[in-house]
Structure formats: C-alpha cells, structure tokens
Write a protein that holds these residues in place. Structure first.
Motif, PDB file in Angstrom:
ATOM      1  N   ILE A  18      15.283  59.018  60.543  1.00 26.83           N
ATOM      2  CA  ILE A  18      15.538  60.457  60.536  1.00 26.83           C
ATOM      3  C   ILE A  18      16.686  60.682  59.561  1.00 26.83           C
ATOM      4  CG2 ILE A  18      16.356  62.426  61.880  1.00 26.83           C
ATOM      5  CD1 ILE A  18      15.029  61.167  64.333  1.00 26.83           C
ATOM      6  N   PRO A  19      16.517  61.603  58.618  1.00 24.38           N
ATOM      7  CA  PRO A  19      17.577  61.813  57.627  1.00 24.38           C
ATOM      8  C   PRO A  19      18.826  62.437  58.233  1.00 24.38           C
ATOM      9  CG  PRO A  19      15.783  63.386  57.299  1.00 24.38           C
ATOM     10  CD  PRO A  19      15.354  62.463  58.393  1.00 24.38           C
ATOM     11  N   SER A  20      19.952  62.129  57.618  1.00 30.79           N
ATOM     12  CA  SER A  20      21.229  62.717  58.015  1.00 30.79           C
ATOM     13  C   SER A  20      22.097  62.838  56.769  1.00 30.79           C
ATOM     14  CB  SER A  20      21.932  61.842  59.058  1.00 30.79           C
ATOM     15  OG  SER A  20      22.327  60.611  58.492  1.00 30.79           O
ATOM     16  N   THR A  21      23.133  63.648  56.889  1.00 33.06           N
ATOM     17  CA  THR A  21      24.112  63.751  55.815  1.00 33.06           C
ATOM     18  C   THR A  21      25.250  62.802  56.166  1.00 33.06           C
ATOM     19  OG1 THR A  21      23.501  66.049  55.446  1.00 33.06           O
ATOM     20  CG2 THR A  21      25.600  65.320  54.511  1.00 33.06           C
ATOM     21  N   LYS A  22      25.222  61.626  55.545  1.00 33.18           N
ATOM     22  CA  LYS A  22      26.198  60.584  55.864  1.00 33.18           C
ATOM     23  C   LYS A  22      27.565  60.939  55.303  1.00 33.18           C
ATOM     24  CE  LYS A  22      22.870  56.835  55.998  1.00 33.18           C
ATOM     25  NZ  LYS A  22      22.456  55.538  55.431  1.00 33.18           N
ATOM     26  N   PHE A  73      28.060  61.024  60.460  1.00 39.01           N
ATOM     27  CA  PHE A  73      27.197  61.983  59.779  1.00 39.01           C
ATOM     28  C   PHE A  73      27.496  63.389  60.281  1.00 39.01           C
ATOM     29  CE2 PHE A  73      25.036  60.088  63.376  1.00 39.01           C
ATOM     30  CZ  PHE A  73      24.512  61.166  64.075  1.00 39.01           C
ATOM     31  N   GLU A  74      27.072  64.379  59.494  1.00 39.51           N
ATOM     32  CA  GLU A  74      27.338  65.775  59.834  1.00 39.51           C
ATOM     33  C   GLU A  74      26.481  66.215  61.017  1.00 39.51           C
ATOM     34  OE1 GLU A  74      29.827  67.042  58.648  1.00 39.51           O
ATOM     35  OE2 GLU A  74      30.101  66.290  56.627  1.00 39.51           O
ATOM     36  N   ASP A  75      27.083  66.973  61.933  1.00 38.34           N
ATOM     37  CA  ASP A  75      26.351  67.553  63.050  1.00 38.34           C
ATOM     38  C   ASP A  75      25.400  68.617  62.506  1.00 38.34           C
ATOM     39  OD1 ASP A  75      25.801  69.409  65.389  1.00 38.34           O
ATOM     40  OD2 ASP A  75      27.082  67.934  66.390  1.00 38.34           O
ATOM     41  N   VAL A  76      24.176  68.667  63.025  1.00 38.62           N
ATOM     42  CA  VAL A  76      23.201  69.643  62.533  1.00 38.62           C
ATOM     43  C   VAL A  76      23.480  71.056  63.045  1.00 38.62           C
ATOM     44  CG1 VAL A  76      21.363  67.957  62.132  1.00 38.62           C
ATOM     45  CG2 VAL A  76      21.509  69.122  64.337  1.00 38.62           C
ATOM     46  N   VAL A 132      37.259  59.080  58.929  1.00 39.80           N
ATOM     47  CA  VAL A 132      36.433  60.278  58.779  1.00 39.80           C
ATOM     48  C   VAL A 132      37.312  61.512  58.574  1.00 39.80           C
ATOM     49  CG1 VAL A 132      34.845  61.826  60.013  1.00 39.80           C
ATOM     50  CG2 VAL A 132      34.440  59.348  59.998  1.00 39.80           C
ATOM     51  N   ALA A 133      38.401  61.615  59.317  1.00 42.34           N
ATOM     52  CA  ALA A 133      39.310  62.758  59.146  1.00 42.34           C
ATOM     53  C   ALA A 133      39.861  62.810  57.725  1.00 42.34           C
ATOM     54  CB  ALA A 133      40.442  62.685  60.162  1.00 42.34           C
ATOM     55  N   GLU A 134      40.211  61.656  57.170  1.00 38.24           N
ATOM     56  CA  GLU A 134      40.677  61.599  55.768  1.00 38.24           C
ATOM     57  C   GLU A 134      39.570  62.045  54.814  1.00 38.24           C
ATOM     58  OE1 GLU A 134      43.518  60.816  54.133  1.00 38.24           O
ATOM     59  OE2 GLU A 134      44.690  60.465  55.938  1.00 38.24           O
ATOM     60  N   LEU A 135      38.379  61.490  54.995  1.00 40.38           N
ATOM     61  CA  LEU A 135      37.258  61.820  54.109  1.00 40.38           C
ATOM     62  C   LEU A 135      36.892  63.299  54.163  1.00 40.38           C
ATOM     63  CD1 LEU A 135      34.967  58.725  54.774  1.00 40.38           C
ATOM     64  CD2 LEU A 135      36.158  59.264  52.632  1.00 40.38           C
ATOM     65  N   LYS A 136      37.038  63.910  55.329  1.00 40.74           N
ATOM     66  CA  LYS A 136      36.678  65.316  55.505  1.00 40.74           C
ATOM     67  C   LYS A 136      37.835  66.257  55.187  1.00 40.74           C
ATOM     68  CE  LYS A 136      33.362  66.633  56.476  1.00 40.74           C
ATOM     69  NZ  LYS A 136      32.259  67.049  55.607  1.00 40.74           N
ATOM     70  N   GLY A 137      39.010  65.713  54.876  1.00 44.63           N
ATOM     71  CA  GLY A 137      40.135  66.536  54.459  1.00 44.63           C
ATOM     72  C   GLY A 137      40.881  67.240  55.580  1.00 44.63           C
ATOM     73  N   VAL A 138      40.777  66.721  56.815  1.00 44.12           N
ATOM     74  CA  VAL A 138      41.461  67.368  57.934  1.00 44.12           C
ATOM     75  C   VAL A 138      42.569  66.504  58.538  1.00 44.12           C
ATOM     76  CG1 VAL A 138      39.507  68.856  58.506  1.00 44.12           C
ATOM     77  CG2 VAL A 138      39.711  66.614  59.607  1.00 44.12           C
ATOM     78  N   ALA A 139      42.827  65.349  57.949  1.00 42.47           N
ATOM     79  CA  ALA A 139      43.815  64.433  58.524  1.00 42.47           C
ATOM     80  C   ALA A 139      45.199  65.074  58.601  1.00 42.47           C
ATOM     81  CB  ALA A 139      43.867  63.136  57.721  1.00 42.47           C
ATOM     82  N   GLU A 140      45.583  65.829  57.603  1.00 38.56           N
ATOM     83  CA  GLU A 140      46.913  66.442  57.572  1.00 38.56           C
ATOM     84  C   GLU A 140      46.978  67.741  58.373  1.00 38.56           C
ATOM     85  OE1 GLU A 140      49.678  65.048  56.306  1.00 38.56           O
ATOM     86  OE2 GLU A 140      48.424  63.302  55.891  1.00 38.56           O
ATOM     87  N   SER A 141      45.942  68.554  58.284  1.00 38.93           N
ATOM     88  CA  SER A 141      45.967  69.862  58.949  1.00 38.93           C
ATOM     89  C   SER A 141      45.709  69.762  60.443  1.00 38.93           C
ATOM     90  CB  SER A 141      44.939  70.798  58.310  1.00 38.93           C
ATOM     91  OG  SER A 141      43.636  70.245  58.417  1.00 38.93           O
ATOM     92  N   ILE A 168      26.437  57.037  72.895  1.00 38.58           N
ATOM     93  CA  ILE A 168      27.840  57.450  72.755  1.00 38.58           C
ATOM     94  C   ILE A 168      28.114  57.913  71.329  1.00 38.58           C
ATOM     95  CG2 ILE A 168      28.672  55.105  72.331  1.00 38.58           C
ATOM     96  CD1 ILE A 168      31.312  56.006  73.706  1.00 38.58           C
ATOM     97  N   HIS A 169      28.836  59.011  71.234  1.00 40.33           N
ATOM     98  CA  HIS A 169      29.210  59.541  69.923  1.00 40.33           C
ATOM     99  C   HIS A 169      30.513  60.310  70.042  1.00 40.33           C
ATOM    100  CE1 HIS A 169      26.529  62.504  71.817  1.00 40.33           C
ATOM    101  NE2 HIS A 169      27.141  63.439  71.120  1.00 40.33           N
ATOM    102  N   VAL A 170      31.263  60.273  68.968  1.00 41.99           N
ATOM    103  CA  VAL A 170      32.552  60.935  68.883  1.00 41.99           C
ATOM    104  C   VAL A 170      32.395  62.131  67.952  1.00 41.99           C
ATOM    105  CG1 VAL A 170      34.953  60.685  68.159  1.00 41.99           C
ATOM    106  CG2 VAL A 170      33.770  58.754  69.221  1.00 41.99           C
ATOM    107  N   HIS A 171      32.802  63.307  68.430  1.00 42.61           N
ATOM    108  CA  HIS A 171      32.814  64.511  67.594  1.00 42.61           C
ATOM    109  C   HIS A 171      34.185  64.597  66.934  1.00 42.61           C
ATOM    110  CE1 HIS A 171      29.299  66.621  69.535  1.00 42.61           C
ATOM    111  NE2 HIS A 171      29.596  65.739  70.490  1.00 42.61           N
ATOM    112  N   VAL A 172      34.222  64.805  65.634  1.00 39.77           N
ATOM    113  CA  VAL A 172      35.453  65.092  64.904  1.00 39.77           C
ATOM    114  C   VAL A 172      35.315  66.520  64.396  1.00 39.77           C
ATOM    115  CG1 VAL A 172      36.950  64.468  62.968  1.00 39.77           C
ATOM    116  CG2 VAL A 172      35.728  62.667  64.239  1.00 39.77           C
ATOM    117  N   LEU A 173      36.178  67.408  64.903  1.00 39.97           N
ATOM    118  CA  LEU A 173      36.100  68.828  64.570  1.00 39.97           C
ATOM    119  C   LEU A 173      37.387  69.289  63.919  1.00 39.97           C
ATOM    120  CD1 LEU A 173      34.903  68.858  67.972  1.00 39.97           C
ATOM    121  CD2 LEU A 173      33.728  70.568  66.628  1.00 39.97           C
ATOM    122  N   GLY A 174      37.269  70.137  62.916  1.00 38.10           N
ATOM    123  CA  GLY A 174      38.446  70.675  62.259  1.00 38.10           C
ATOM    124  C   GLY A 174      38.074  71.636  61.157  1.00 38.10           C
TER     125      GLY A 174
END
Length: 117
Positions: free
Chosen positions: A16-20, A30-33, A71-80, A99-105
């Motif tokens: 199944i495709p995902s945005t890695k 990967f990005e949540d749909v 992931v937070a660094e890659l998504k640009g939310v580590a500092e904010s 099991i999955h971890v949501h990273v939100l920001g």
C-alpha cells in the motif's frame, strides 16, 4: 514478524503506498492520510505488535521512540515543539492495531488548560 490483515504491515511491505518521511532497518515513518495538524506523521515498527502492551522488546521500543526526534527534525518541528501520542486499544481510539506513534506539530496547540488558551 507480520500480520497479513494489518494495514500498517502492508504499508511497511510496500503493498500500500505511503508518503515516506523516514525509514531505517526497524521503523518506517509516513504521513497520516487524515492529518489533524500541519505535521502529522506516524512512526511504526516494521515488526508487528498490536499495541504498547504487547510485550515489545526494550530495544524495539527504544528504537521506535528514538525515531521521534529524527522525524521531528525532518518535519521542521523540533525547535517549535510537537506532540507525541500513542493510542492503545479501542477505548483510546486506536483504529489500526499495530503500535504506532503520532508526531503532531506545525501550529500552536491548545493545552486543554483554559488559563493557557
């Protein structure tokens, strides 16, 4: 270890495709749909475990949570700032039992404390 009817196992296998966002030998991010924030990335172990109470070896659990800062660094939310959520079982709204971890920001969040809104 894989569960054949698991959506996330199929994503890990590339069926199944995902945005890695990030991948290594033990986890896939990967990005949540259905994102709830501008940044909403899921991190899953490549091995199947139903939830956080599924006797996950310490090294697997540690690796899963160590991927959060990457992931937070890659998504640009580590500092904010960002929020990390793990839902466990149906009453906590775990919709995929892998099991999955949501990273939100990516935007300010309300703390739930009326004095801070």
């Amino acid at each position: 270890m894989r569960k054949d009817d698991c959506l996330f196992c199929k994503i890990v296998a590339g069926e199944i495709p995902s945005t890695k966002v990030y991948e290594d030998e033990r986890v896939l991010a990967f990005e949540d749909v259905s994102p709830m924030m501008p940044v909403h990335t899921l991190i899953v172990p490549k091995n199947h475990y139903d939830n956080i109470g599924d006797d996950i070896p310490d090294d697997e659990m540690g690796h899963l949570f160590n991927a959060v800062s990457t992931v937070a660094e890659l998504k640009g939310v580590a500092e904010s700032g960002y929020r990390v959520i793990v839902n466990t079982n149906d009453d906590a709204c775990q919709t995929v039992h892998h099991i999955h971890v949501h990273v939100l920001g990516g935007a300010p969040m309300n703390s739930g404390d009326p004095s801070k809104s």
